[in-house]
Design an enzyme around this catalytic site. Structure first.
Site, PDB file in Angstrom:
ATOM      1  N   GLU A 156       0.830  -1.214   0.000  1.00 10.76           N
ATOM      2  CA  GLU A 156       0.000   0.000   0.000  1.00 10.76           C
ATOM      3  C   GLU A 156       0.864   1.264   0.000  1.00 10.76           C
ATOM      4  O   GLU A 156       1.789   1.419   0.795  1.00 10.76           O
ATOM      5  CB  GLU A 156      -1.003   0.050   1.166  1.00 10.76           C
ATOM      6  CG  GLU A 156      -2.035   1.178   1.025  1.00 10.76           C
ATOM      7  CD  GLU A 156      -2.744   1.197  -0.334  1.00 10.76           C
ATOM      8  OE1 GLU A 156      -2.171   1.758  -1.290  1.00 10.76           O
ATOM      9  OE2 GLU A 156      -3.858   0.652  -0.429  1.00 10.76           O
ATOM     10  N   ASP A 202      -6.919   0.023  -3.786  1.00  7.17           N
ATOM     11  CA  ASP A 202      -7.982   1.032  -3.906  1.00  7.17           C
ATOM     12  C   ASP A 202      -8.774   0.863  -5.202  1.00  7.17           C
ATOM     13  O   ASP A 202      -9.384   1.793  -5.690  1.00  7.17           O
ATOM     14  CB  ASP A 202      -7.357   2.435  -3.842  1.00  7.17           C
ATOM     15  CG  ASP A 202      -6.275   2.637  -4.888  1.00  7.17           C
ATOM     16  OD1 ASP A 202      -6.074   1.717  -5.732  1.00  7.17           O
ATOM     17  OD2 ASP A 202      -5.608   3.684  -4.871  1.00  7.17           O
TER      18      ASP A 202
HETATM   19  O1  AHR Z   1       0.721   0.496  -3.261  1.00  2.49           O
HETATM   20  C1  AHR Z   1       0.449   0.787  -4.604  1.00  2.49           C
HETATM   21  C2  AHR Z   1      -0.970   1.236  -4.804  1.00  2.49           C
HETATM   22  O2  AHR Z   1      -1.180   2.471  -4.195  1.00  2.49           O
HETATM   23  C3  AHR Z   1      -2.035   0.392  -4.171  1.00  2.49           C
HETATM   24  O3  AHR Z   1      -2.300  -0.821  -4.849  1.00  2.49           O
HETATM   25  C4  AHR Z   1      -3.197   1.306  -4.244  1.00  2.49           C
HETATM   26  O4  AHR Z   1      -4.146   1.033  -3.246  1.00  2.49           O
HETATM   27  C5  AHR Z   1      -2.593   2.688  -4.077  1.00  2.49           C
HETATM   28  O5  AHR Z   1      -2.993   3.507  -5.133  1.00  2.49           O
END
Ligand code: AHR
Ligand code: AHR
Length: 481
Positions: free
Chosen positions: A204, A280
């Site tokens: 994340e 996300d």
């Molecule tokens: O960590 C990379 C990305 O960052 C994740 O998959 C996403 O949730 C956020 O945009």
């Protein structure tokens, strides 16, 4: 034994086991995945041919004959019910109605395992699966392991082709709220040696290739046709491992402490499961998934090495992407519509627009040339084809925003992928339907005499299910010019 029998004997049992190609437990006889067909909207489950065996691809082929099929559910074989379904909107909306992500075509990723046909999950940008109410997955700083068998030739740099643990809200809730395998050549966060693609961990707000949030030279570019990608994480330790899923052993690319930036030690894992998207619901990435699992507990390297041997013994190999009328590279073809009322029309171009024009032996030479296409080996995949304009050499039929257009080959990976098409037996039984390699739910379709790549009943006007089978079926003949 299957991969999950091996993890169980290592005391790190699978708590989720997903595969459209085979059973991952020796004794598993249940459903592997569900498909839904376009003709009548009904669904069927595809199961292994025998306990612990390969998927019954013939059952899918029969159910889906003369229509389209989507993979609607990838069942969890662990018994916990952690099935993967069409991902809902989160921080980002998907392209389908109500912001859901696309489902994958059931035929985009044919393979054989020990010589028997099966299908993987070919995921175009916009495609995603998830389970936001999974049980038994790691939460907080609990330990887990995972692997995924992927196609090392199908990736991109968008966020994020992931498989693993993510937020239960499909939104970015902060550093350390996910722990998933990432595969691709995104460089917005971390990267490894060379130009990618890499196996990284999506933790994340960062794709990590090692302890630095930036480049870690120990994480190599890896692009075997079949890649085994491994990530595991526990209290202040984690690892990335990988190898060729068709031969040899796993290597360790990183094993050590959590990243040297805040928010990742301890972790705050939430325990949802995602496939093909970011935490996300970022959904611009592409990739192909064949099988994968998540475990409870931190598997030993020895356990993972035994799983790798099991995957190699499954003998993944490529299978043909095309069927129907054979095309000869170098020949000139013309493609005639088969929809009643349109059968004098052929695929042609007017400038950059690809359209459906009335052409005959008495047409002008200029129009005949506009309606003739030189067959080339697929620019992105030589198992399929590209179509070069006879009157504009160097320009190819490509899709852009799902319209077909004529475009010069600019040498980019995106153009090559957008210009690669896989002919198959026509959906209406006439010679050929021309499937997009990069969006296999989509086919050459005429709609108001303009050409698109259309899906059967999708969200665009040109995706209309009315007359879909005829509109996507073409008679291929010797070119007018
Ligand atoms: O960590 C990379 C990305 O960052 C994740 O998959 C996403 O949730 C956020 O945009
Ligand atoms: O046609 C769909 C996508 O739209 C293509 O892959 C891309 O080139 C364009 O943005």
């Amino acid at each position: 034994a299957g991969p999950c029998d091996i993890y169980a004997s290592g005391n790190t049992p699978c708590i989720a086991a997903h595969s459209t190609t085979r059973a991952l437990y020796n004794a598993y006889t249940g459903a592997l995945y569900q498909v839904k067909r376009g003709s009548d909207g009904t669904t069927t489950d595809i199961s292994p041919l025998s306990a612990g065996g390969i998927a019954n691809a013939a059952a899918q082929d029969k159910f889906c004959s003369n229509t389209t099929c989507l993979i609607t559910i990838i069942y969890d074989q662990s018994g916990r019910g952690n099935h993967l379904k069409q991902a809902p909107p989160g921080g980002f909306k998907g392209p389908e109605a109500n912001g859901y992500d696309n489902l994958a075509s059931a035929i985009g990723a044919p393979v054989t395992l020990n010589g028997k046909k099966a299908y993987g999950v070919f995921m175009s940008p916009g495609t995603g699966y998830s389970n936001n109410a999974a049980s038994g997955t790691a939460t907080g700083d609990e330990a887990e392991g995972m692997y995924a068998v992927l196609d090392g030739t199908h990736y991109n740099g968008a966020c994020c082709f992931d498989y693993g643990n993510a937020e239960i809200s499909s939104t970015d809730t902060g550093n350390g709220h996910m722990e998933a395998i990432y595969y691709g050549d995104n460089t917005a966060w971390g990267s490894g040696a060379g130009s990618g693609p890499w196996i990284m961990a999506d933790l994340e707000n960062g794709l990590f290739s090692g302890s630095s949030p930036a480049n870690n030279a120990g994480d190599p570019s890896i692009s075997h046709r079949f890649v085994n990608a491994v990530v595991k994480g526990g209290p202040n330790k984690w690892a990335i491992r990988g190898g060729n899923a068709a031969s040899g052993s796993l290597s360790t690319y990183y094993s050590g402490a959590r990243p040297s930036v805040s928010g990742y030690n301890p972790m705050s894992k939430e325990g949802a499961i995602i496939l093909g998207i970011g935490g996300d619901n970022s959904n611009g990435a592409q990739g192909t998934f064949y099988e994968g699992v998540m475990t409870s507990g931190y598997p030993t390297d020895a356990t993972e090495n035994s799983v790798q041997a099991n995957i190699v013994a499954a003998k993944y190999a490529t299978a043909p992407l095309t069927s129907g009328t054979a095309l000869t590279v170098g020949s000139s073809i013309s493609l005639r519509a088969t929809t009643s009322g349109y059968t004098t029309r052929y695929i042609a171009h007017t400038g950059a627009t690809i359209n459906n024009q009335v052409v005959s032996s008495s047409s002008t030479t200029a129009l005949k040339r506009q309606a003739s296409w030189t067959v080339r080996a697929g620019l992105a995949n030589s198992d399929c084809f590209s179509f070069e304009s006879v009157d504009t050499p160097g320009s190819f039929i490509r899709h852009a925003d799902f319209a077909l257009v004529l475009a010069a080959n600019d040498g980019t990976k995106l153009l090559h992928e957008d210009a690669t098409f896989c002919p198959q037996t026509g959906l209406n039984g006439e010679t050929s339907s021309i499937r997009s390699w990069s969006y296999p739910t989509r086919y050459f379709r005429h709609y108001e005499n303009v050409l698109y790549i259309a899906s059967n009943g999708g969200v665009h006007t040109f995706d209309s299910a009315t007359s879909f089978n005829s509109d996507v079926s073409w008679v291929i003949s010797k070119g007018f010019a």
